[in-house]
Each structure stands twice: as structure tokens, then as C-alpha cells.
Design a protein around this motif. Structure first.
Motif, mmCIF file in Angstrom:
data_model
loop_
_atom_site.group_PDB
_atom_site.id
_atom_site.type_symbol
_atom_site.label_atom_id
_atom_site.label_comp_id
_atom_site.label_asym_id
_atom_site.label_seq_id
_atom_site.Cartn_x
_atom_site.Cartn_y
_atom_site.Cartn_z
ATOM 1 N N THR A 150 0.868 -1.183 0.000
ATOM 2 C CA THR A 150 0.000 0.000 0.000
ATOM 3 C C THR A 150 0.901 1.228 0.000
ATOM 4 O OG1 THR A 150 -0.036 0.301 2.386
ATOM 5 C CG2 THR A 150 -1.725 -1.135 1.461
ATOM 6 N N ILE A 151 0.331 2.341 -0.418
ATOM 7 C CA ILE A 151 1.117 3.566 -0.487
ATOM 8 C C ILE A 151 1.505 4.054 0.912
ATOM 9 C CG2 ILE A 151 -0.800 5.215 -0.439
ATOM 10 C CD1 ILE A 151 0.984 6.209 -3.108
ATOM 11 N N TRP A 152 0.721 3.647 1.932
ATOM 12 C CA TRP A 152 1.008 4.074 3.311
ATOM 13 C C TRP A 152 2.316 3.491 3.816
ATOM 14 C CZ3 TRP A 152 -1.559 8.129 4.217
ATOM 15 C CH2 TRP A 152 -2.831 8.283 3.645
ATOM 16 N N ALA A 153 2.713 2.355 3.244
ATOM 17 C CA ALA A 153 3.989 1.757 3.656
ATOM 18 C C ALA A 153 5.150 2.671 3.304
ATOM 19 C CB ALA A 153 4.169 0.400 2.979
ATOM 20 N N LEU A 154 4.947 3.525 2.306
ATOM 21 C CA LEU A 154 6.006 4.440 1.899
ATOM 22 C C LEU A 154 5.965 5.732 2.709
ATOM 23 C CD1 LEU A 154 5.643 4.001 -1.951
ATOM 24 C CD2 LEU A 154 7.332 2.951 -0.463
ATOM 25 N N ILE A 155 4.844 5.973 3.381
ATOM 26 C CA ILE A 155 4.674 7.249 4.090
ATOM 27 C C ILE A 155 4.822 7.094 5.602
ATOM 28 C CG2 ILE A 155 3.026 9.083 4.621
ATOM 29 C CD1 ILE A 155 1.912 8.751 1.816
ATOM 30 N N LEU A 156 3.993 6.235 6.182
ATOM 31 C CA LEU A 156 3.897 6.203 7.644
ATOM 32 C C LEU A 156 5.191 5.858 8.389
ATOM 33 C CD1 LEU A 156 0.296 4.765 8.092
ATOM 34 C CD2 LEU A 156 1.086 7.135 8.279
ATOM 35 N N PRO A 157 5.954 4.839 7.947
ATOM 36 C CA PRO A 157 7.131 4.491 8.753
ATOM 37 C C PRO A 157 8.147 5.622 8.903
ATOM 38 C CG PRO A 157 6.633 2.733 7.222
ATOM 39 C CD PRO A 157 5.771 3.896 6.836
ATOM 40 N N ILE A 158 8.197 6.562 7.953
ATOM 41 C CA ILE A 158 9.174 7.642 8.098
ATOM 42 C C ILE A 158 8.500 8.996 8.333
ATOM 43 C CG2 ILE A 158 11.118 6.598 6.903
ATOM 44 C CD1 ILE A 158 10.222 8.014 4.361
ATOM 45 N N ALA A 159 7.248 8.963 8.816
ATOM 46 C CA ALA A 159 6.507 10.214 8.971
ATOM 47 C C ALA A 159 7.079 11.114 10.072
ATOM 48 C CB ALA A 159 5.043 9.919 9.256
ATOM 49 N N MET A 160 7.672 10.517 11.091
ATOM 50 C CA MET A 160 8.176 11.317 12.218
ATOM 51 C C MET A 160 9.540 10.816 12.603
ATOM 52 S SD MET A 160 6.040 12.991 14.870
ATOM 53 C CE MET A 160 5.247 12.066 16.117
ATOM 54 N N ASN A 161 10.318 11.671 13.239
ATOM 55 C CA ASN A 161 11.446 11.187 14.014
ATOM 56 C C ASN A 161 11.807 12.226 15.056
ATOM 57 O OD1 ASN A 161 13.783 12.818 13.243
ATOM 58 N ND2 ASN A 161 13.495 11.896 11.235
ATOM 59 N N ALA A 162 12.450 11.752 16.102
ATOM 60 C CA ALA A 162 12.672 12.603 17.263
ATOM 61 C C ALA A 162 13.572 13.791 16.928
ATOM 62 C CB ALA A 162 13.279 11.774 18.397
ATOM 63 N N PHE A 163 14.500 13.602 16.008
ATOM 64 C CA PHE A 163 15.430 14.682 15.698
ATOM 65 C C PHE A 163 14.700 15.904 15.141
ATOM 66 C CE2 PHE A 163 18.236 16.857 12.660
ATOM 67 C CZ PHE A 163 19.175 17.324 13.560
ATOM 68 N N PHE A 164 13.748 15.675 14.222
ATOM 69 C CA PHE A 164 12.996 16.789 13.647
ATOM 70 C C PHE A 164 12.190 17.503 14.726
ATOM 71 C CE2 PHE A 164 12.735 14.734 9.153
ATOM 72 C CZ PHE A 164 14.085 14.961 9.013
ATOM 73 N N ILE A 165 11.666 16.714 15.663
ATOM 74 C CA ILE A 165 10.897 17.314 16.754
ATOM 75 C C ILE A 165 11.801 18.204 17.606
ATOM 76 C CG2 ILE A 165 9.659 16.762 18.892
ATOM 77 C CD1 ILE A 165 8.496 14.382 17.456
ATOM 78 N N ASN A 220 13.827 10.574 -1.721
ATOM 79 C CA ASN A 220 14.975 9.676 -1.862
ATOM 80 C C ASN A 220 14.752 8.295 -1.266
ATOM 81 O OD1 ASN A 220 16.669 11.262 -3.335
ATOM 82 N ND2 ASN A 220 17.695 12.155 -1.578
ATOM 83 N N ASP A 221 13.587 8.046 -0.688
ATOM 84 C CA ASP A 221 13.409 6.780 0.021
ATOM 85 C C ASP A 221 13.287 5.599 -0.940
ATOM 86 O OD1 ASP A 221 12.875 5.077 2.309
ATOM 87 O OD2 ASP A 221 10.876 4.921 1.453
ATOM 88 N N TRP A 222 14.054 4.571 -0.670
ATOM 89 C CA TRP A 222 13.911 3.317 -1.420
ATOM 90 C C TRP A 222 13.805 2.145 -0.467
ATOM 91 C CZ3 TRP A 222 17.948 0.439 0.267
ATOM 92 C CH2 TRP A 222 19.042 1.153 0.777
ATOM 93 N N PHE A 223 14.181 2.401 0.799
ATOM 94 C CA PHE A 223 14.264 1.313 1.752
ATOM 95 C C PHE A 223 12.885 0.731 2.069
ATOM 96 C CE2 PHE A 223 14.739 -0.257 6.163
ATOM 97 C CZ PHE A 223 15.577 -1.297 5.870
ATOM 98 N N ASN A 224 11.913 1.618 2.273
ATOM 99 C CA ASN A 224 10.565 1.123 2.563
ATOM 100 C C ASN A 224 9.977 0.373 1.378
ATOM 101 O OD1 ASN A 224 9.917 2.008 5.310
ATOM 102 N ND2 ASN A 224 10.377 4.016 4.464
ATOM 103 N N ALA A 225 10.331 0.829 0.170
ATOM 104 C CA ALA A 225 9.853 0.120 -1.018
ATOM 105 C C ALA A 225 10.496 -1.265 -1.106
ATOM 106 C CB ALA A 225 10.159 0.923 -2.268
ATOM 107 N N LEU A 226 11.770 -1.320 -0.714
ATOM 108 C CA LEU A 226 12.475 -2.603 -0.718
ATOM 109 C C LEU A 226 11.781 -3.589 0.209
ATOM 110 C CD1 LEU A 226 15.205 -4.031 -1.613
ATOM 111 C CD2 LEU A 226 16.146 -3.197 0.522
#
Lengths: 307, 309
Positions: A150-165, A220-226
Motif C-alpha cells: 500500500t502507499i502508506w507503507a512508503l509514508i507512515l514508517p518515516i513520517a516522524m522522528n525525534a530529531f525533527f521534533i 529519496n526513500d527506497w528502503f521502505n519500497a524494498l
């Protein structure tokens, strides 16, 4: 003959000597050149005639130029177009989602009046120190959230991270004075309206910085697609390039319905087509990046501040 | 907890705003942490979903770890991960600071800006694209490096099949991609240094080299220490893309290119041994966590203000 008046140069007594200046310029210049050279090189390869390439190998100044690779890509590049679409959609949607999640969370952490902000800070920053690892992440995404293909697999896992916060919170704390929020409150503005109409507008530079970091991350993400994408119609750009890296079959199967792909593969300008696809996929980011850079430098400066 | 309920009412909007992010962390970070228990289980996927799979799998104690550490792989991936990271951290620090200071000293600021822009470019490209770049240099029959080798009378080298060169190639590529980014951080810090220090030093007759040694470097030290602690904390993690994409997943090279992250991915996707892959991941996380705490406490002992927490 016109005499040009030269502007008197400001003399900096503390500057390095001209000799050192030349030496350092050469060293740094060479390194800077190696950073852009591969890109120019790949462009040159993509315009090379395939036969010349097979004979002489890759070269910066090929004996014979050809547009065959680009013709092939534009005539049969359904997969490229589709992957462009997927990447574009993931990037836009993902960045919006990320910005929503990051700004709201970071804003709460920046509010000194919020009693539990330290707990939520720890909750976020602990994830920088410890993580479940790749396998549990994979199992949660596929077994619990059913994100596979699903397209969410490309979005949700990298939607947040503590550094950006962390960066965003620092930005809110330094650019939005508490007094301003208090004043808004006295004027009868609700908490949410204060956030939307007062805090966000002043924090635009910070939001732009984080937004660009997110945009780049999604693009640039390819890892989630992999891990999560198998369906050809959902393969993003980087993952498509990754797949054609080792076999052109992927492109052929997905871009040509007719005829045996074996025969086509034999006459295909494979190497140049690959490089042409790399060029087409890199171009948007290469064109946008001088503009991006300004914001990234800003973001880095904010991020490197220790509170 | 009356204070808690009072806050729920008083700050209800803030609670509402922090909720989506909290949910994300719960699902994507804390749930997988709970999932690490499968390192101690013989994990079988159950049709009733995630929780059922975890609960219904049989406990096997430390068997997954025994299995992992009984192979030579555990030693190789640990060694590779640590050595590559040490090289990347030390060389990266040295070059980033060096480049930042040099860029700052160049007389013509406009060319300095051009260099900086050029060096920043690789940061914007993905490892996939950079692996194509690398291939254009290293391809056995068409690559430019072999053309040079042949021109000087050598035999073409099978780059993707020879382990000797990969430590250097990987370290070079890792530095190449990140140096523009990291030098900007230091450049920003240098720009923040009060100019009057340098003016005073110059009046006292300090040479450029002395100014760098006694003003710039000491003032950059806190930042250098902080970033290095963070990097050492991540010494058990590595950039998956660098070690997976650049060698093109070439099996011959695994002995010098396999790191913990790529090992976990490969054992998950090829052998499907989820229990052991999780064990490897847990080993990585726990040692990494300890590394952060230890380096931080050492720094705290030496100079309190440089510690992160």
C-alpha cells in the motif's frame, strides 16, 4: 578608452597569504569538483551512442552522441512515468502528514506551561537511543498494520522522528516568546487558534526547513519500497532505479506488452537507458537543490544548537 | 491523580495536539520494542495477526543468540560495523572541521560559497543514484577506472569481485556523501565566534595557525564532542544504503561489506529466520544503547558541560 574605476578593496590584515590562498583553493576546488563530476559524467553517458559505448566504455567526451536512450525512455517509459507519479504523491502527501505530526507534537513540548511536557519529551527522545530494530518494525507494519503493497507503507514508517521534533521545538522556543501566547490568550484566542494563526506564521522558516528535510526524505526513500512494495504500480522512483540496476527486464516487462521481451532486450540500448533514467530521476532534485541548500543550512544551524 | 485530570481539562487542546504524534511513536517505535521478545522465541506467523503471532510462538530462551554467535558471521559483521564507523567518524570529524576552517579562511567568499554548494550536492542524492555513479567508475568492462588502468598497461580489475579495495571505496563514498553536510554545521559554528577574539589575537601578533589552534578549535570543541558522542552512540548502526547499494549487493564482497544492518536485512529476506534476525537487531540496539550511556558518562566526568544529558 574608458577607464574603469575600481572599487577600493577593503584590506583584511588578518587574511591568509596569497600563496596559501591559492594552495587551499586548489585543494578544496578539486574536492568540490569530485562532488559534481559523477553527475556530469552520467549525463554524458546517457547521451552516448550505445555501440560506441560497448566498444570504448564510458567516457566523458564520447565519439558519437545519440538521443536513442531518451527516445526509448519517452516512448516506452510507462514505468518511469508511473514511478514519478508514485514518488510525487508520496512526497507531497507524506510531507504534509509529517509536518502536521511534527509541528503539533513539537509545539506542545515547547509550551512551558504544559505540566507533562518533560514526559512527552522523554517519550520522543528515548526512540533516538533505543529501537526495536528492523524485524519487529517489519512485522508490525505487515502483520499489525497490513501496510504491505500500500502507499502508506512508503509514508507512515518515516513520517516522524525525534530529531525533527527536537529542531522544531528549539525553533518554537526561540522564535515564539511566551508573552506573545499569553497576550493572544488574553485577547480571547483559543489554544488552537493561537497555534494556527500566531505560532505557525512566525515559525515559517523553521517549518520550511523541516518540510524540506521531509521532502528530501520521501523523495529519496527506497528502503521502505524494498521492504514493503512488490506491486509494480506502486514502485517509487528510487526503488525503480534500484531494480533496473541489475536487470532491464523490469523496465521491459512493465513498459512493453507486445512481443517477446527477450528479443527486445537483445537490441535495447540498455546501459545508456539506465543512465538516462538516472538523469531524469535526478534532475528535479539537482535543479531544486541550490534553492534547498539555503534552508538546509538554516536548519542545520538551528539543529546544532544545544539547548 | 487530581493534578493529571486538572491538566487534562485545562490543557485539553494541547493534549489533543500531542495525541497523533504519541500514537505514531507508540505504533512505530514502542510496539516494535515490545516485538523484540521474538528474539527469545521461535517466531511463527499466526493467522490472528501480530499479537497472536507473538504470544503463540514458543519460548526458546537464548537459542537464537546462541545460533547467531556460533557462526563466524557475528564476528565479521561486528568487526566491519565498528571498524567502518571508527574510520568514518574520525576521518569525517577531521575533514569536516578542516574543510570548514579552510572555507572560512578563503579570501574570495564567493568562490568559497561555490565550493560549499558543490560539496553539499551529494547529500541531496540517494544511495541508489550514487551507486550508479560508482558503477560508471568501477564497471569492469566500461568503467573509467579500468580504462585508466589499461591505459597505463595494467590488467582490468574486477572491482565488484575483489575484496581488497572495498574498505577504501566504502569509506571514501561515505565521507564523500556526508562531508558537505557536516562541514556546514562547523562552518555555522565558526561564523558564530566573536570576531574580536581574532582581532585581539592579531594585535598580539598571533599567526593564522596560532589563531586556529588557540581560538577556533577550542571554541569548536563542545560541538565536536557532542556530535562525536552522538556518532559513537550509533557505532553499532550503519548507513544501510552505503553498504547495500554501493557494492551492488555483491555476494563475493560480503566478508568486507556486510555490516549488522545489511546482515539483518539479508537473513530476514533470504533465509526468513525472523527469530535470529531479531536477535541480531536486539544485540545491535542494546550495545548501541550502552555505548551512548557509557560515552556520555565518560564525557560528563571529563567536562560536564559537554555531556548530552
Amino acid at each position: 578608452m574608458a577607464v574603469f574605476k575600481r572599487k577600493p578593496k577593503e584590506i583584511d590584515n588578518n587574511a591568509i597569504t596569497p600563496l596559501w590562498n591559492v594552495v587551499l583553493n586548489i585543494i578544496i576546488g578539486i574536492f568540490a569538483f569530485t562532488c559534481v563530476f559523477p553527475f556530469l559524467f552520467v549525463i554524458a553517458i546517457s547521451f552516448t551512442d550505445e555501440k560506441v559505448l560497448a566498444l570504448n566504455g564510458f567516457s566523458l567526451l564520447p565519439e558519437k552522441y545519440s538521443l536513442a536512450a531518451y527516445q526509448f525512455v519517452f516512448n516506452t517509459g510507462d514505468q518511469l512515468l508511473r514511478s514519478f507519479g508514485v514518488t510525487l504523491m508520496v512526497t507531497v502527501l507524506g510531507t504534509l502528514i509529517s509536518l502536521f505530526l511534527i509541528t503539533t507534537y513539537a509545539y506542545v513540548l515547547s509550551r512551558r506551561s504544559f505540566r507533562y511536557r518533560n514526559y512527552f519529551s522523554f517519550f520522543a527522545f528515548f526512540t533516538m537511543l533505543f529501537s526495536g530494530g528492523m524485524v519487529p518494525n517489519y512485522i508490525v507494519a505487515t502483520q499489525f498494520l497490513h501496510l504491505y503493497n500500500t502507499i502508506w507503507a512508503l509514508i507512515l514508517p518515516i513520517a516522524m522522528n525525534a530529531f525533527f521534533i527536537l529542531v522544531m521545538r528549539t525553533f518554537f522556543q526561540t522564535s515564539v516568546p511566551d508573552a506573545l501566547i499569553e497576550a493572544a490568550k488574553i485577547d480571547g484566542s483559543g489554544e488552537f487558534r493561537t497555534f494556527l494563526q500566531i505560532v505557525l506564521p512566525i515559525s515559517l522558516p523553521g517549518i520550511a526547513t523541516i518540510g524540506l528535510f521531509c521532502t528530501l526524505g520521501y523523495w529519496n526513500d527506497w528502503f521502505n519500497a524494498l521492504l514493503y512494495i512488490d506491486d509494480a504500480s506502486l514502485v517509487p522512483l528510487q526503488a525503480m532505479l534500484m531494480r533496473i540496476q541489475n536487470n532491464m527486464e523490469f523496465v521491459i516487462q512493465n513498459s512493453m506488452q507486445m512481443g517477446s521481451s527477450f528479443e527486445i532486450a537483445a537490441t535495447l540500448p540498455t546501459e545508456t537507458v539506465r543512465m538516462a533514467m538516472v538523469v531524469l530521476a535526478t534532475l528535479p532534485i539537482a535543479l531544486a537543490y541550490p534553492f534547498f541548500q539555503k534552508y538546509f543550512v538554516q536548519g542545520l544551524t538551528v539543529g546544532s544548537l544545544k539547548e | 491523580m487530581p493534578a493529571f485530570f486538572k491538566s487534562l481539562i485545562k490543557d485539553k487542546v494541547l493534549w489533543f495536539m500531542v495525541l497523533p504524534g504519541t500514537l505514531w511513536f507508540l505504533i512505530f517505535c514502542y510496539l516494535p520494542m515490545f516485538g523484540t521478545v521474538i528474539a527469545f522465541k521461535d517466531f511463527k506467523i499466526h493467522r490472528d495477526g501480530f499479537f497472536a503471532s507473538v504470544l503463540n510462538s514458543k519460548w526458546v530462551g537464548l537459542e537464537n543468540f546462541n545460533f547467531l554467535f556460533s557462526t563466524e558471521d557475528a564476528y565479521i559483521i561486528t568487526r566491519n560495523t565498528i571498524l567502518y564507523n571508527l574510520a568514518l567518524i574520525s576521518l569525517g570529524l577531521f575533514l569536516a572541521v578542516g574543510i570548514a576552517i579552510t572555507l572560512n579562511e578563503l579570501v574570495n567568499k564567493r568562490t568559497a560559497k561555490v565550493y560549499q554548494t558543490a560539496m553539499f550536492m551529494p547529500y541531496f542524492l540517494s544511495w541508489v543514484i550514487i551507486s550508479f555513479f560508482t558503477f560508471s567508475f568501477l564497471s569492469v568492462d566500461k568503467g573509467i577506472l579500468n580504462q585508466v588502468v589499461v591505459y597505463f598497461g595494467g590488467d582490468p580489475i574486477s572491482w565488484y569481485g575483489d575484496t581488497r579495495f572495498w574498505p577504501y571505496i566504502l569509506i571514501f563514498m561515505g565521507i564523500w556523501k556526508s562531508i558537505g553536510y557536516s562541514s556546514v554545521v562547523y562552518l555555522a559554528a565558526i561564523a558564530g565566534i566573536d570576531k574580536s577574539y581574532y582581532e585581539a589575537a592579531m594585535i598580539d601578533g598571533a599567526s593564522k595557525w596560532q589563531q586556529i589552534k588557540f581560538i577556533t578549535l577550542p571554541l569548536l570543541k563542545p560541538l565536536m564532542v557532542t556530535l562525536t558522542i552522538l556518532a559513537i552512540g550509533g557505532i553499532f548502526r550503519s548507513d544501510f544504503g552505503l553498504f547495500y547499494q554501493i557494492p551492488r549487493d555483491s555476494g563475493v564482497l560480503y566478508s568486507v561489506t556486510n555490516v549488522i544492518d545489511t546482515y539483518i536485512y539479508r537473513s530476514m529476506s533470504t533465509t526468513g529466520n525472523l527469530g535470529m534476525s531479531t536477535a541480531a537487531g536486539l544485540y545491535q540496539s542494546i550495545v548501541g544503547f550502552i555505548m551512548v550511556l557509557v560515552t556520555n558518562s565518560i564525557v560528563k566526568k571529563i567536562s560536564k558541560e559537554n555531556a548530552i544529558f
